[in-house]
Scaffold this motif. Structure first.
Motif, PDB file in Angstrom:
ATOM      1  N   GLN A 127      -0.615   8.793   0.185  1.00  0.00           N
ATOM      2  CA  GLN A 127      -0.924   7.208   0.564  1.00  0.00           C
ATOM      3  C   GLN A 127      -2.087   7.229   1.405  1.00  0.00           C
ATOM      4  OE1 GLN A 127       2.452   6.129   3.158  1.00  0.00           O
ATOM      5  NE2 GLN A 127       2.016   3.871   2.716  1.00  0.00           N
TER       6      GLN A 127
ATOM      7  N   THR B 100       4.949  11.326  -1.635  1.00  0.00           N
ATOM      8  CA  THR B 100       4.071   9.928  -1.682  1.00  0.00           C
ATOM      9  C   THR B 100       2.709  10.756  -1.351  1.00  0.00           C
ATOM     10  OG1 THR B 100       5.970   8.713  -1.213  1.00  0.00           O
ATOM     11  CG2 THR B 100       3.641   7.876  -0.666  1.00  0.00           C
TER      12      THR B 100
ATOM     13  N   GLN C  50       3.747   3.537  -9.319  1.00  0.00           N
ATOM     14  CA  GLN C  50       2.623   3.228  -8.136  1.00  0.00           C
ATOM     15  C   GLN C  50       2.546   1.778  -8.126  1.00  0.00           C
ATOM     16  OE1 GLN C  50      -1.460   3.622  -9.423  1.00  0.00           O
ATOM     17  NE2 GLN C  50      -2.219   3.509  -7.569  1.00  0.00           N
TER      18      GLN C  50
ATOM     19  N   ASN D   7      -2.183   1.200  -2.874  1.00  0.00           N
ATOM     20  CA  ASN D   7      -2.433   2.294  -1.774  1.00  0.00           C
ATOM     21  C   ASN D   7      -1.386   3.511  -1.631  1.00  0.00           C
ATOM     22  OD1 ASN D   7      -0.029   1.809  -0.324  1.00  0.00           O
ATOM     23  ND2 ASN D   7      -1.043   0.542   1.403  1.00  0.00           N
ATOM     24  N   ASN D   8      -0.359   3.629  -2.614  1.00  0.00           N
ATOM     25  CA  ASN D   8       0.170   4.799  -2.530  1.00  0.00           C
ATOM     26  C   ASN D   8       0.761   5.192  -4.084  1.00  0.00           C
ATOM     27  OD1 ASN D   8       2.989   3.944  -3.030  1.00  0.00           O
ATOM     28  ND2 ASN D   8       2.840   3.152  -1.021  1.00  0.00           N
TER      29      ASN D   8
ATOM     30  N   THR E 178       3.574   7.386  -5.935  1.00  0.00           N
ATOM     31  CA  THR E 178       4.937   8.104  -5.600  1.00  0.00           C
ATOM     32  C   THR E 178       5.312   8.890  -6.793  1.00  0.00           C
ATOM     33  OG1 THR E 178       5.551   6.753  -3.851  1.00  0.00           O
ATOM     34  CG2 THR E 178       7.326   8.234  -4.807  1.00  0.00           C
TER      35      THR E 178
END
Ligand code: ADP
Ligand code: ASP
Ligand code: MG
Length: 458
Positions: A317, A315, A347, A352-353, A355
């Motif tokens: 982030q 991840t 996503q 905001n992240n 993965t």
């Protein structure tokens, strides 16, 4: 013409080789027969190499078992005494070479990739030599001469331009029965022996079928066909009559070992159907894989379930990612530059992240290169350190009929919820042929059983 590939168990014993003979000799049109090493031999060659390279003299016992196994098979499959003696002589010559290589590895305590590739190639070289003397009028060809590879990120990939040209030259005119070793190849640049990766004999067969415009590719193995799930994990798994190329590709890429994943693309491209058939039950209809999508009334809406237990989720982030253009570009460019393959991405719209899933073996490198790539943003506090969660498993449910059928995801996640399994990440492409999700490894068996019961048995 058609291409038939027989896997390790299909050429693993006297009886199975005699079945192969019967199957091939009953075919009227010209055939190319691709064989794997005798069942278990590839693993044994690799294990013996490791022992020898560690200076463990016990490698000699393993080697003598390899020798005995081949000689026993010859004894059982070749009736004619003269032919048998001739094959024994040729096989012994190969086994002598192999013994000398092992001795060298043992003495210098070193096993390079090149030496390992050389050793492992003997499996298919021996099996093809033996089987070519069992099937009537079979002509033996050496795949190292026409399957050519080039190196990319430490992997040997097929040099299709050269390979296709050489295959066309080699098999013209086409004999009634051509016998070829699967898996092995050689480097375009150096001529050294290489291979197509574990399970690669399926790919050899597909490459030949495609280059020669075969009408069918038959994969003969030890189960009745492509099944709804891995029969070793799910005892109630059953044979799927028909799959599309896309469905088969999705299932194989996600761990259905019955076909080596790269196999499907070449034949798909030329629209050559694949049949999965059982050497030990040759009259079973098997699975037919083609372009056509057939809507089967009363059948389950998904076609199959597959899984990969070797999963690590990475991840990236940080609140500083929100609305910034190019973060994903940098993530995937960095991974590609380092030869890391990503098999699932997720996503959320909050941005905001990001993965994604990689194999456990790639995880540490992925974390390191991404931390380097985003060093500045991390120093400024815009992004966090990249994190990796290892020892997970990925499961995929696959079927083209899921398209625009509401309720599949609801049923899937409802089933997992009732089984008490929490989903760590999930992804569904817009093509709607696959829903994948990641769970803790310890829940894999339970997840597969619950989903299989819910979609196929109720
Ligand atoms: P071969 O030696 O013939 O290449 P493999 O061992 O590579 O055979 O592949 C066949 C095996 O794949 C089967 O014995 C079965 O245990 C396993 N397998 C895993 N998933 C599936 C599936 N979905 N359908 C059928 N077989 C599967
Ligand atoms: N013998 C090789 C392996 O075991 C290739 C194959 O069987 O397809 O991986
Ligand atoms: Mg296989």
């Amino acid at each position: 013409m058609k291409v038939l590939k027989f896997g390790g168990t299909s050429v693993g014993s006297v009886n199975s080789i005699l079945s192969v003979k019967k199957i091939v000799e009953a075919i009227e049109e010209p055939v190319i027969v691709v064989v794997s090493a005798l069942g278990g031999i590839t693993d044994k060659l690799l294990a013996t190499s490791t022992m020898a390279s560690k200076g463990d003299l016990a490698y000699e016992k393993e080697l003598s078992e390899i020798i005995a196994r081949h000689l026993d098979v010859i004894e059982g499959v070749i009736e004619d005494k003269e032919v048998r003696m001739d094959v024994q002589k040729k096989v012994m010559a190969l086994l002598d070479e192999l013994s000398n290589i092992f001795k060298g590895v043992y003495l210098i305590n070193d096993l390079s990739a090149k030496t390992s590739d050389t050793i492992v190639s003997y499996g298919e070289r021996l099996s093809s030599l033996i089987v070519s003397n069992v099937i009537k009028d079979a002509k033996l060809f050496d795949s190292r001469k026409y399957i050519k590879t080039v190196k990319q990120f430490n992997k040997h990939i097929v040099d299709f331009d050269l390979t296709n040209k050489l295959i066309k030259e080699t098999f013209s005119p086409l004999p009634k029965v051509s016998l070829v070793p699967g898996f092995i190849s050689s480097s375009t640049e150096t001529g050294e022996v290489t291979n197509l990766g574990r399970g690669g004999s399926d790919y050899t067969a597909s490459i030949l079928a495609t280059a020669l415009d075969a009408n069918t590719l038959e994969i003969w193995t030890d189960v009745d066909g492509f099944m709804t799930a891995d029969p070793r994990v799910i005892s109630s798994a059953y044979v799927i009559d028909r799959l599309t190329f896309t469905e088969a590709m999705e299932l194989c890429n996600f761990g259905a070992k019955v076909i080596y994943p790269p196999t499907i693309y070449p034949v798909y491209h030329k629209n050559i159907p694949i049949r999965i058939l059982n050497t030990f039950n040759p009259t079973a209809p098997g699975t037919y894989i083609s372009k056509e999508r057939v809507k089967e009334e009363g059948k389950a809406i998904i076609k199959g379930i597959s899984s990969i237990n070797d999963t690590c989720l990475i991840t990236v982030q940080g609140l500083g990612m929100v609305g910034v253009i190019g973060v994903n570009y940098r993530i995937f460019k960095t991974l590609a530059k380092n030869g890391i393959s990503v098999f699932m991405v997720s996503q959320a719209s909050s941005e905001n992240n990001t993965t994604f899933a990689v194999r456990n073996a790639d995880a540490d490198l992925a974390v390191q290169v991404l931390n380097d790539e985003f060093a500045l943003e991390r120093a400024q506090g815009d992004m966090n350190d990249t994190v990796a969660e290892k020892d997970l498993a990925t499961v995929a449910i696959v079927g083209e009929n899921m398209k625009r059928t509401p309720g599949i995801a609801g049923k899937l996640f409802g089933t997992l919820g009732r089984a008490g399994i929490s989903v760590i990440a999930c992804a569904q492409g817009a093509s709607e042929t696959n829903i994948s999700f990641v769970i803790k490894h310890k829940y894999l068996r339970k997840a597969l059983n619950s989903i299989h019961d819910s979609f196929f048995l109720s």
